[in-house]
Design a protein around this motif. Structure first.
Motif, PDB file in Angstrom:
ATOM      1  N   ASN A 251       7.319  31.040  48.408  1.00 50.09           N
ATOM      2  CA  ASN A 251       7.619  29.980  47.222  1.00 50.09           C
ATOM      3  C   ASN A 251       8.423  28.615  47.859  1.00 50.09           C
ATOM      4  OD1 ASN A 251       6.662  31.692  45.344  1.00 50.09           O
ATOM      5  ND2 ASN A 251       8.530  32.774  44.761  1.00 50.09           N
ATOM      6  N   SER A 252       9.125  28.718  48.921  1.00 53.61           N
ATOM      7  CA  SER A 252       9.822  27.615  49.212  1.00 53.61           C
ATOM      8  C   SER A 252       9.801  27.382  50.778  1.00 53.61           C
ATOM      9  CB  SER A 252      11.342  27.680  48.819  1.00 53.61           C
ATOM     10  OG  SER A 252      12.162  26.624  49.392  1.00 53.61           O
ATOM     11  N   ASN A 253      10.108  28.267  51.611  1.00 48.20           N
ATOM     12  CA  ASN A 253       9.764  28.281  53.057  1.00 48.20           C
ATOM     13  C   ASN A 253       8.468  27.699  53.490  1.00 48.20           C
ATOM     14  OD1 ASN A 253      12.362  29.201  52.743  1.00 48.20           O
ATOM     15  ND2 ASN A 253      12.366  30.247  54.702  1.00 48.20           N
ATOM     16  N   TYR A 254       8.234  27.093  54.455  1.00 44.24           N
ATOM     17  CA  TYR A 254       6.785  26.631  55.079  1.00 44.24           C
ATOM     18  C   TYR A 254       6.990  26.951  56.450  1.00 44.24           C
ATOM     19  CZ  TYR A 254       9.796  22.751  56.524  1.00 44.24           C
ATOM     20  OH  TYR A 254      10.928  21.906  56.961  1.00 44.24           O
ATOM     21  N   TYR A 255       5.756  26.813  57.293  1.00 45.22           N
ATOM     22  CA  TYR A 255       5.587  27.169  58.369  1.00 45.22           C
ATOM     23  C   TYR A 255       4.988  26.226  59.249  1.00 45.22           C
ATOM     24  CZ  TYR A 255       0.642  27.900  57.205  1.00 45.22           C
ATOM     25  OH  TYR A 255      -0.801  27.805  56.885  1.00 45.22           O
ATOM     26  N   ALA A 256       5.119  26.336  60.707  1.00 45.73           N
ATOM     27  CA  ALA A 256       4.596  25.374  61.623  1.00 45.73           C
ATOM     28  C   ALA A 256       4.085  26.015  62.708  1.00 45.73           C
ATOM     29  CB  ALA A 256       5.703  24.278  62.366  1.00 45.73           C
ATOM     30  N   MET A 257       2.666  25.899  63.090  1.00 37.88           N
ATOM     31  CA  MET A 257       2.009  26.279  64.263  1.00 37.88           C
ATOM     32  C   MET A 257       2.109  25.702  65.278  1.00 37.88           C
ATOM     33  SD  MET A 257      -1.657  27.557  62.410  1.00 37.88           S
ATOM     34  CE  MET A 257      -1.675  28.968  61.158  1.00 37.88           C
ATOM     35  N   GLU A 258       1.620  26.175  66.611  1.00 36.15           N
ATOM     36  CA  GLU A 258       1.735  25.398  67.743  1.00 36.15           C
ATOM     37  C   GLU A 258       0.209  24.789  68.173  1.00 36.15           C
ATOM     38  OE1 GLU A 258       1.841  26.641  71.554  1.00 36.15           O
ATOM     39  OE2 GLU A 258       1.590  28.901  71.175  1.00 36.15           O
ATOM     40  N   MET A 259       0.204  24.624  69.356  1.00 37.66           N
ATOM     41  CA  MET A 259      -1.304  24.067  69.768  1.00 37.66           C
ATOM     42  C   MET A 259      -2.198  25.008  69.450  1.00 37.66           C
ATOM     43  SD  MET A 259      -0.371  22.025  73.137  1.00 37.66           S
ATOM     44  CE  MET A 259       0.646  23.058  73.849  1.00 37.66           C
ATOM     45  N   LEU A 443       3.259  33.633  60.057  1.00 37.59           N
ATOM     46  CA  LEU A 443       4.580  32.614  60.131  1.00 37.59           C
ATOM     47  C   LEU A 443       4.868  32.428  58.720  1.00 37.59           C
ATOM     48  CD1 LEU A 443       2.880  29.994  62.467  1.00 37.59           C
ATOM     49  CD2 LEU A 443       4.673  31.670  62.951  1.00 37.59           C
ATOM     50  N   LEU A 444       4.367  32.742  57.574  1.00 35.85           N
ATOM     51  CA  LEU A 444       4.712  32.078  56.178  1.00 35.85           C
ATOM     52  C   LEU A 444       5.661  33.324  55.806  1.00 35.85           C
ATOM     53  CD1 LEU A 444       4.525  30.355  53.794  1.00 35.85           C
ATOM     54  CD2 LEU A 444       2.796  31.824  52.965  1.00 35.85           C
ATOM     55  N   HIS A 445       5.107  34.529  56.087  1.00 30.24           N
ATOM     56  CA  HIS A 445       5.831  35.750  55.579  1.00 30.24           C
ATOM     57  C   HIS A 445       6.174  36.993  56.352  1.00 30.24           C
ATOM     58  CE1 HIS A 445       2.272  37.957  54.731  1.00 30.24           C
ATOM     59  NE2 HIS A 445       1.714  36.820  53.942  1.00 30.24           N
ATOM     60  N   GLY A 446       5.311  36.860  57.603  1.00 28.46           N
ATOM     61  CA  GLY A 446       5.518  38.088  58.280  1.00 28.46           C
ATOM     62  C   GLY A 446       5.435  39.645  57.545  1.00 28.46           C
ATOM     63  N   LYS A 455      18.015  31.080  57.300  1.00 23.41           N
ATOM     64  CA  LYS A 455      18.274  30.255  58.147  1.00 23.41           C
ATOM     65  C   LYS A 455      17.511  28.764  58.225  1.00 23.41           C
ATOM     66  CE  LYS A 455      20.509  30.549  61.339  1.00 23.41           C
ATOM     67  NZ  LYS A 455      22.225  29.984  61.430  1.00 23.41           N
ATOM     68  N   SER A 456      18.007  27.793  58.820  1.00 23.28           N
ATOM     69  CA  SER A 456      17.130  26.536  58.605  1.00 23.28           C
ATOM     70  C   SER A 456      16.079  26.654  59.326  1.00 23.28           C
ATOM     71  CB  SER A 456      18.299  25.688  59.415  1.00 23.28           C
ATOM     72  OG  SER A 456      18.491  25.895  60.625  1.00 23.28           O
ATOM     73  N   ILE A 457      16.089  27.345  60.567  1.00 22.33           N
ATOM     74  CA  ILE A 457      14.622  27.559  61.222  1.00 22.33           C
ATOM     75  C   ILE A 457      14.586  28.972  61.788  1.00 22.33           C
ATOM     76  CG2 ILE A 457      13.983  25.108  61.891  1.00 22.33           C
ATOM     77  CD1 ILE A 457      15.035  25.608  64.580  1.00 22.33           C
ATOM     78  N   THR A 458      13.619  29.659  61.759  1.00 26.23           N
ATOM     79  CA  THR A 458      13.297  31.000  62.267  1.00 26.23           C
ATOM     80  C   THR A 458      12.049  30.832  63.391  1.00 26.23           C
ATOM     81  OG1 THR A 458      14.049  32.433  60.520  1.00 26.23           O
ATOM     82  CG2 THR A 458      12.468  33.276  62.075  1.00 26.23           C
ATOM     83  N   PHE A 459      12.579  30.960  64.755  1.00 23.96           N
ATOM     84  CA  PHE A 459      11.570  30.651  65.765  1.00 23.96           C
ATOM     85  C   PHE A 459      10.919  31.994  66.064  1.00 23.96           C
ATOM     86  CE2 PHE A 459      11.054  30.483  70.647  1.00 23.96           C
ATOM     87  CZ  PHE A 459       9.687  29.720  70.451  1.00 23.96           C
ATOM     88  N   ILE A 460       9.624  31.960  66.120  1.00 19.67           N
ATOM     89  CA  ILE A 460       8.876  33.284  66.019  1.00 19.67           C
ATOM     90  C   ILE A 460       7.858  33.178  67.623  1.00 19.67           C
ATOM     91  CG2 ILE A 460       7.034  34.846  65.077  1.00 19.67           C
ATOM     92  CD1 ILE A 460       7.936  32.902  62.382  1.00 19.67           C
ATOM     93  N   GLU A 472      13.331  26.948  56.286  1.00 17.76           N
ATOM     94  CA  GLU A 472      13.908  26.968  54.957  1.00 17.76           C
ATOM     95  C   GLU A 472      13.790  25.353  54.439  1.00 17.76           C
ATOM     96  OE1 GLU A 472      16.145  26.784  51.558  1.00 17.76           O
ATOM     97  OE2 GLU A 472      17.292  26.084  53.486  1.00 17.76           O
ATOM     98  N   HIS A 473      13.809  25.128  53.148  1.00 17.58           N
ATOM     99  CA  HIS A 473      13.442  23.785  52.945  1.00 17.58           C
ATOM    100  C   HIS A 473      14.610  22.967  52.262  1.00 17.58           C
ATOM    101  CE1 HIS A 473      10.694  20.521  51.991  1.00 17.58           C
ATOM    102  NE2 HIS A 473      10.014  21.430  51.369  1.00 17.58           N
ATOM    103  N   SER A 474      15.604  23.833  51.896  1.00 19.65           N
ATOM    104  CA  SER A 474      16.696  22.870  50.810  1.00 19.65           C
ATOM    105  C   SER A 474      17.292  21.972  51.724  1.00 19.65           C
ATOM    106  CB  SER A 474      17.432  23.996  50.268  1.00 19.65           C
ATOM    107  OG  SER A 474      18.223  24.475  51.275  1.00 19.65           O
ATOM    108  N   TRP A 475      17.584  22.298  52.987  1.00 20.69           N
ATOM    109  CA  TRP A 475      18.341  21.095  53.869  1.00 20.69           C
ATOM    110  C   TRP A 475      17.720  20.013  54.310  1.00 20.69           C
ATOM    111  CZ3 TRP A 475      16.915  20.280  58.898  1.00 20.69           C
ATOM    112  CH2 TRP A 475      15.894  21.117  59.338  1.00 20.69           C
ATOM    113  N   ALA A 476      16.256  19.883  54.306  1.00 19.07           N
ATOM    114  CA  ALA A 476      15.631  18.966  54.874  1.00 19.07           C
ATOM    115  C   ALA A 476      14.240  19.210  54.427  1.00 19.07           C
ATOM    116  CB  ALA A 476      15.895  18.553  56.350  1.00 19.07           C
ATOM    117  N   ASP A 477      13.458  18.126  54.822  1.00 13.83           N
ATOM    118  CA  ASP A 477      11.753  18.123  54.491  1.00 13.83           C
ATOM    119  C   ASP A 477      11.327  18.163  55.974  1.00 13.83           C
ATOM    120  OD1 ASP A 477      12.276  17.552  51.716  1.00 13.83           O
ATOM    121  OD2 ASP A 477      12.780  15.437  52.235  1.00 13.83           O
ATOM    122  N   ALA A 478       9.907  18.664  55.675  1.00  6.34           N
ATOM    123  CA  ALA A 478       9.162  18.968  57.134  1.00  6.34           C
ATOM    124  C   ALA A 478       9.130  17.985  58.152  1.00  6.34           C
ATOM    125  CB  ALA A 478       7.736  19.506  56.329  1.00  6.34           C
TER     126      ALA A 478
END
Length: 773
Positions: A251-259, A443-446, A455-460, A472-478
Motif C-alpha cells: 500500500n505504501s512502500n515501493y521498490y527499485a530494480m537494478e540493471m 521486491l514489493l513484498h517478498g 526501515k527507510s531502505i531494505t537492500f535485497i 518506506e515512503h513517509s520520510w521522503a519520495d522516490a
C-alpha cells in the motif's frame, strides 16, 4: 565467542599480592579509533555548518572584506561613512585598549558587520530571484533575453561549489493559491469525468465553498504559510503516511530494480559486499554534504535537498494512533536477515569502513552459518507487513525490555536493513514476462516476513547476485532513493568491479569479528500475533498482479523528434490504453515534485483533461483523419505540460484542497465539497522515475546497462498503478500493478493496450512524415 572477548577492554582478578590488571590492547585500540571517528564526524559537521551558514559567501571572504576595510582605513579612506569612528568612540569607554588596538578592533567589527550584511543581502536577493518561475512556462528551446539575464543573476548569487544543503535558506516558500483558482481548476479537471447533472451539482457545491467556507479556511492556511517553512509537508507526512493504520507493504512502500540485462557477479556474498560498500560511500558523501544539489535549467535552479537528511539510520516506529519517524545522526552497523535469522554486522574496523572484500567475507559467514531460527524469529518481520495497530500493541507488550528490546533497537537503529534472499530473481530471456513479474513481486513484498518494511531502505540481494531495494515512503519520495540507487549501480559496476572469479577485489581479513546473532525471547502470545499478521499480509501480497516489462521499440529520442514532451507522450498513451482497457475515462494521478520550494514534496497532475479525452476519442474513431488526431494530440500534450508546470510552481489543486480539509477538521466544520473531493478514487495512479545522474552511465558504450526503474502497488481496488522510467534515447521500462480480486482489471491486458497505444501514437507522426516525403 571471539567477538565477546574483544568487546571487553580489561579484566582484573584479586590475588594475595594485590590486583592483577590485564588490558586488552586490541579493544583499547578499537575504542580509541572509534572515538577519533566520532570526533572527525563532529568536526566535519561543524565545518559544513559554517560553510552552509555563510553561503553564498565563503568563510575566506570574511578575511578579504576585513583586510579591504583595514587597508582603506590605513590609506585614510573611510568606507564606513563614520561607523568605524563611532565604534572607536564606544571602545573609548572601556579604557583598556591602546589607540592602535581600538583602530584594529573597530575595523574588524565593521568589516564583520559589512560581511554579514552582504551575506544577508545576497541570500535575500537569491530568494527573490528563485521566486520567479516564468522560465518554466517558456516554449521549449526558446529563451528570452530577460530569462537569460535572470539566469546570469541566479548564477552570480549562487556562489561557487555549493554543498548539498547550501541553497536551503535561499529557497522560496510554497505559495498558497487563491481558493477561487483552485476551485476553478478542480471543476475543469472533473468536467470530462462527470455526467451533466453530476457536474452541475458539483459546480454548486464548489461555488458555495469558494464564497462561504473557503475564505475562512484559507485565512488559517495563509497564517500557517507565513509561520511554517512549508504549509503542506508536515501535514502530508502526518495524515497521509504516519496516521495510516493499514499495511505499509504493497500500500505504501515501493521498490527499485537494478540493471535489466547485466549482473556483474553471480556470487551473492560478493554482490552484497560491493553494493553495501557503495551505499556506505554514498552515506559518507551525504554526511560530508559532498553530494551536489540537484539543479534544473542547465544546473542553475536548485531543488530542495531536505529529504536527503533521513535517508539512512531511519526507521518508522509503530503507534496505536500514529507512527513516528526515528532518525539517528549516525549508525555504525547494519542488520542482515538470512534464512529466518538476524545478524548485526559492524561497518567499521580499525577506524575505517570495511572494504568490499571484507563485507563479502561477513556476508559469506552469515550464509555459511548453520544455526536455526529461534522460536518466533523467522517470521518476526511479518509484524511490519500487516496492520499497524497490532504491531504497535505487540511492540509495547513484548519488546520493551531485555534481549527483545536490545535486538529490536539493533534493527531500528541500523544504517539500513539487508536481506540475503534465498530465491533467484531477475530477467530471463527464455521467460521474460514471468521472470520480471516474479522479480517485481519479490521486491514489493517478498515472503512478507523477509523484509523489514519499517526501515527507510531494505537492500535485497538474491541468490543469483541480482539485487534491489524496498523503501518506506513517509520520510521522503522516490527520487531520493533513485539518486542513491544510480550511484550504487554505477559504483558497483564501473568503479569497484569484481575479480575474474566473481569475488570482490582485495583480500579477506580474518581479524574482523564475526557477525553477531541477535537474540530474541518471543512468547507464545506474540508468536500468535505474528502468525495473524503474516496471514493478513499473505492475503494482500497474493492479490497483487504486476506486469513489469521493457519497451524498446522506441524511446525519448524518437519522441523528441516529434517535438513533444516524452512524459506528455506517455501520459496520453496511458489515457488511450486505459480507455481501450475499460471503455471509459477515470480520475488520473501523476506525481509531480514541488522541490522548487523549501521542504517541498509532491503535487498531483490530473492528467485526464478535456483535451486528452478529445484526443483519445479521435483515436478510437476510425472516421477521424491523421491530421485531425495530430492537432488534438498537440493540444492535449500542451495542456498536460501546462498542468505539470502549474503543479511544479505551487499552483496545483490537490495539496491545497487537502490542507483546507485538514483545517476544516481542526475547526470541526463540515464541508460537503471537500469531503466529496477527497473521497474520489484514483483509478489510474502514475509516476515517472526520473534519471538524475545521466553522467554516471554511458549508454553509447554500454547499451545493455539500462535500469529497470521501480514500481508500487495499486492505489485503488479496481484501478491500476503505473510507474515508468525513461533511460537513454531508446528505452522505457513500465511497471503496472492491479489487484487480482478485481474483475475489471488485468495488468497484462493493460500492458498490451499500452504497447499498442504507444505504437498507434508514434504511427501518427510516421504517417505525416511519409506523406510529406
Amino acid at each position: 565467542m571471539a567477538e565477546a572477548h574483544q568487546a571487553v577492554a580489561f579484566q582484573f582478578t584479586v590475588t594475595p599480592d594485590g590486583i592483577d590488571l590485564r588490558l586488552s590492547h586490541e579493544a583499547l585500540k578499537q575504542i580509541c579509533l572509534s572515538g577519533l571517528h566520532s570526533w572527525k564526524k563532529k568536526f566535519i559537521r561543524f565545518k559544513n555548518g559554517i560553510i552552509t551558514g555563510v553561503f553564498p559567501a565563503s568563510p575566506s571572504s570574511w578575511l578579504i572584506v576585513v583586510v579591504g576595510v583595514m587597508s582603506s582605513t590605513y590609506l585614510k579612506v573611510d568606507p564606513s561613512l563614520g561607523m568605524i569612528a563611532r565604534i572607536n568612540r564606544t571602545l573609548d569607554t572601556t579604557a583598556c585598549m591602546s589607540c592602535q588596538t581600538k583602530n584594529v578592533v573597530s575595523g574588524v567589527l565593521f568589516g564583520t558587520g559589512l560581511w554579514v550584511a552582504l551575506i544577508v543581502t545576497m541570500r535575500y536577493s537569491l530568494k527573490v530571484l528563485l521566486s520567479y518561475h516564468g522560465w518554466i512556462f517558456a516554449e521549449h528551446g526558446k529563451m528570452s533575453r530577460a530569462t537569460k539575464i535572470w539566469m546570469s543573476m541566479v548564477k552570480i548569487f549562487s556562489g561557487r561549489k555549493p554543498m548539498l544543503y547550501s541553497f536551503q535558506t535561499s529557497l522560496p516558500r510554497l505559495p498558497v493559491p487563491a481558493v477561487e483558482d483552485t476551485v476553478s481548476r478542480y471543476l475543469e479537471s472533473v468536467r470530462p469525468l462527470m455526467k451533466e447533472a453530476d457536474f452541475q451539482r458539483m459546480t454548486v457545491l464548489a461555488q458555495d465553498f469558494a464564497v462561504n467556507l473557503g475564505p475562512k479556511l484559507q485565512w488559517y492556511l495563509k497564517l500557517k504559510s507565513w509561520w511554517a517553512t512549508n504549509y503542506v509537508s508536515d501535514w502530508w507526512e502526518e495524515y497521509i503516511y504516519l496516521r495510516g493504520r493499514g499495511p505499509l507493504m504493497v500500500n505504501s512502500n515501493y521498490y527499485a530494480m537494478e540493471m535489466l540485462y547485466i549482473t556483474p557477479s553471480h556470487i551473492q556474498a560478493a554482490r552484497a559486499g560491493n553494493t553495501i560498500h557503495a551505499i556506505l560511500l554514498y552515506r559518507r558523501k551525504l554526511d560530508r554534504e559532498e553530494i551536489k544539489p540537484i539543479r534544473l535549467l542547465g544546473s542553475t535552479i536548485p531543488l530542495c535537498s531536505a529529504q536527503w537528511e533521513r535517508l539512512f539510520n531511519t526507521s518508522r516506529i509503530p503507534g496505536e494512533e500514529t507512527d513516528t519517524i526515528q532518525h539517528l545522526k549516525d549508525s555504525k552497523h547494519i542488520v542482515v536477515y538470512h534464512r529466518g535469522r538476524y545478524f548485526k554486522v559492524w561497518l567499521y574496523h580499525s577506524g575505517r569502513l570495511l572494504k568490499p572484500r571484507e563485507l563479502e567475507q561477513q556476508m559469506q559467514r552469515i550464509l555459511d552459518d548453520p544455526s536455526e531460527p529461534q522460536p518466533g524469529e523467522a517470521k518476526l518481520a511479518a509484524l511490519t507487513a500487516a496492520d499497524r495497530v497490532p504491531w504497535a500493541k505487540c511492540r509495547q507488550a513484548y519488546f520493551r525490555s531485555g534481549k527483545n528490546k536490545q535486538s529490536l533497537d539493533a534493527v531500528e537503529k541500523a544504517a539500513f536493513f539487508v536481506t540475503l534472499d534465498e530465491t533467484e530473481q531477475g530477467y530471463r530471456p527464455e521467460d521474460p514476462e514471468a521472470s520480471m513479474d516474479s522479480y517485481a513481486k519479490s521486491l514489493l513484498h517478498g515472503q512478507c516476513f523477509d523484509r523489514w518494511f519499517d526501515k527507510s531502505i531494505t537492500f535485497i540481494v538474491f541468490r543469483n547476485g541480482k539485487m534491489g531495494i524496498n523503501a518506506e515512503h513517509s520520510w521522503a519520495d522516490a527520487p531520493i532513493v533513485g539518486h542513491l540507487w544510480e550511484y550504487v549501480m554505477s559504483t558497483d559496476c564501473y568503479q569497484l568491479g569484481y575479480a575474474e572469479d566473481g569475488h570482490c577485489k582485495g583480500d579477506i581479513n580474518p581479524s574482523i569479528p564475526c557477525p553477531t546473532r541477535l537474540q530474541w525471547d518471543i512468547p507464545e502470545e506474540c508468536q500468535q500475533v505474528i502468525e495473524t499478521s503474516l496471514n493478513s499480509a499473505n492475503l494482500l501480497a497474493s492479490d497483487v498482479d504486476i506486469y513489469s516489462f521493457p519497451f524498446d521499440s522506441f524511446g525519448k529520442g524518437l519522441i523528441k523528434k516529434c517535438r513533444t514532451s516524452p512524459d506528455a507522450f506517455i501520459q496520453l498513451a496511458l489515457q488511450l490504453a486505459h480507455y481501450k482497457d475499460m471503455g471509459k475515462f477515470c480520475l488520473t494521478y501523476e506525481a509531480s515534485m514541488t522541490r522548487l520550494f523549501r521542504e517541498g514534496r509532491t503535487e498531483t497532475v490530473r492528467s485526464c483533461s478535456m483535451e486528452s479525452c478529445s484526443f483519445v476519442l479521435a483515436m478510437v474513431d476510425p472516421s477521424q483523419t491523421v491530421e485531425h488526431r495530430l492537432r488534438l494530440f498537440k493540444a492535449a500534450s500542451e495542456k498536460h505540460q501546462h498542468l505539470y508546470r502549474l503543479a511544479m510552481t505551487g499552483a496545483g489543486i490537490d495539496r491545497h484542497l487537502f490542507c483546507l480539509y485538514v483545517v476544516s477538521k481542526y475547526l470541526a466544520v463540515d464541508s460537503p465539497f471537500l469531503k466529496e473531493v477527497l473521497s474520489e478514487p484514483w483509478r489510474l495512479s502514475t509516476s515517472q522515475t526520473p534519471q538524475q545522474q545521466v553522467e554516471l552511465f554511458d549508454f553509447d558504450r554500454n547499451p545493455d546497462h539500462v535500469s529497470s526503474g521501480g514500481g508500487f502497488g495499486p492505489v485503488a481496488d479496481d484501478g491500476y498503478g503505473v510507474s515508468y522510467i525513461i533511460v537513454g534515447e531508446n528505452f522505457i521500462h513500465f511497471h503496472i500493478s492491479s489487484k487480482l480480486s478485481s474483475p475489471e482489471t488485468d495488468s497484462h491486458r493493460f500492458g498490451r493496450h499500452l504497447k499498442q497505444a504507444m505504437a498507434d501514437i508514434i504511427a501518427l507522426f510516421s504517417c505525416t512524415a511519409n506523406s510529406k516525403k
